[in-house]
Design an enzyme around this catalytic site. Structure first.
Site, PDB file in Angstrom:
ATOM      1  N   CYS A  12       0.813  -1.216   0.000  1.00 45.34           N
ATOM      2  CA  CYS A  12       0.000   0.000   0.000  1.00 45.34           C
ATOM      3  C   CYS A  12       0.850   1.271   0.000  1.00 45.34           C
ATOM      4  O   CYS A  12       1.619   1.519   0.944  1.00 45.34           O
ATOM      5  CB  CYS A  12      -0.926   0.014   1.205  1.00 45.34           C
ATOM      6  SG  CYS A  12      -1.967   1.490   1.261  1.00 45.34           S
ATOM      7  N   LYS A  39      -9.445  -9.800   5.389  1.00 46.17           N
ATOM      8  CA  LYS A  39      -9.322  -8.816   6.462  1.00 46.17           C
ATOM      9  C   LYS A  39      -9.788  -9.389   7.797  1.00 46.17           C
ATOM     10  O   LYS A  39     -10.891  -9.936   7.883  1.00 46.17           O
ATOM     11  CB  LYS A  39     -10.135  -7.568   6.117  1.00 46.17           C
ATOM     12  CG  LYS A  39      -9.697  -6.880   4.838  1.00 46.17           C
ATOM     13  CD  LYS A  39     -10.664  -5.791   4.417  1.00 46.17           C
ATOM     14  CE  LYS A  39     -10.257  -5.203   3.073  1.00 46.17           C
ATOM     15  NZ  LYS A  39     -11.231  -4.206   2.576  1.00 46.17           N
ATOM     16  N   VAL A  52      -6.346   0.351   4.654  1.00 49.93           N
ATOM     17  CA  VAL A  52      -5.159   0.758   5.386  1.00 49.93           C
ATOM     18  C   VAL A  52      -4.621   2.039   4.740  1.00 49.93           C
ATOM     19  O   VAL A  52      -4.910   2.300   3.566  1.00 49.93           O
ATOM     20  CB  VAL A  52      -4.074  -0.348   5.363  1.00 49.93           C
ATOM     21  CG1 VAL A  52      -4.513  -1.535   6.176  1.00 49.93           C
ATOM     22  CG2 VAL A  52      -3.728  -0.777   3.931  1.00 49.93           C
ATOM     23  N   SER A  70      -4.775   8.295   5.160  1.00 40.92           N
ATOM     24  CA  SER A  70      -3.330   8.523   5.282  1.00 40.92           C
ATOM     25  C   SER A  70      -2.958   9.980   5.540  1.00 40.92           C
ATOM     26  O   SER A  70      -2.074  10.257   6.354  1.00 40.92           O
ATOM     27  CB  SER A  70      -2.606   8.025   4.025  1.00 40.92           C
ATOM     28  OG  SER A  70      -3.072   8.707   2.873  1.00 40.92           O
TER      29      SER A  70
END
Length: 225
Positions: A12, A39, A52, A70
């Site tokens: 990611c 998950k 995520v 993020s």
């Protein structure tokens, strides 16, 4: 100081920007990699979007708070942790940096389309979209080595994972997206040498990314044949 756990996935790019910010500030944290194809229930309970990164912050009272998205995580890290400042002090310049962070996310969206394209037409459309956005970034760059000169910023943390994709892509085919962007090429090179950027992924990242392309029957692999 609050204890930090970063819920992660090895590929990611959004996770990488948070990891880079934490390393730049010298903040200790625990990284927990999960399988996004399977998950865990505990993860779904703390991640409303099922994505995520998630930063789990444990306060002195033992209470855990889960932060998602993020850029939100990076802003929290900047506002609460010591170490190097990753945002400009001037409000207008800081807002400008935040805008370019969003632009970096838009490029990641095009890159997703590029790497998962299974036909030539979609692939070429996404390649052109990425190239056009890189031209816009080129016009915003100064003398370097980083986005805003000598000081590493959160914009650098956002774009380093973008450039990392091309370490593998360049081995497969010439996408010609950096042909007319010399400042971008220099910036990419500088970020690749940054310790925090190197530490943001595991050694098996290239192999995992290649396996991802194989799993999606990526058109890019046909160009490498």
């Amino acid at each position: 100081m609050a204890a930090l756990k970063l819920i992660s996935h090895k590929l990611c790019p959004y996770v990488q920007r948070a990891v880079i910010a934490l390393h730049e500030k010298g903040v200790p944290f625990e990284r927990i990699d999960i399988d996004l194809a399977n998950k865990p229930d505990w993860f779904l309970k703390i991640s409303p979007l099922g994505k995520v990164p998630v930063l789990v912050v444990t306060g002195d009272d033992g209470k855990e708070v889960a932060l998602f998205e993020s850029n939100v995580i990076c802003e929290y890290i900047e506002e609460t942790q010591g170490g190097a400042k990753l945002h400009p002090q001037d409000a207008l310049t800081r807002a400008e940096h935040r805008a370019w962070m969003e632009f970096g996310s838009a490029i990641l969206g095009d890159l997703w389309g590029l790497e998962t394209a299974t036909d030539a037409a979609t692939f070429e459309s996404k390649r052109q979209a990425v190239a056009a956005k890189f031209v816009r970034v080129e016009a915003a760059l100064g003398a370097g080595p980083f986005f805003a000169g000598d000081r590493f910023s959160l914009v650098d943390a956002v774009f380093a994972p973008v450039f990392r994709y091309f370490d593998l892509f360049d081995q497969l085919t010439d996408l010609a997206v950096f042909t007319h962007t010399p400042k971008l090429r220099a910036w990419r090179s500088a970020l690749a040498q940054q310790p925090s950027v190197r530490r943001a992924v595991s050694p098996d990242y290239p192999a995992l990314l290649h396996a991802f392309l194989v799993g999606h029957r990526a058109h890019m692999l046909k160009l490498a044949a």
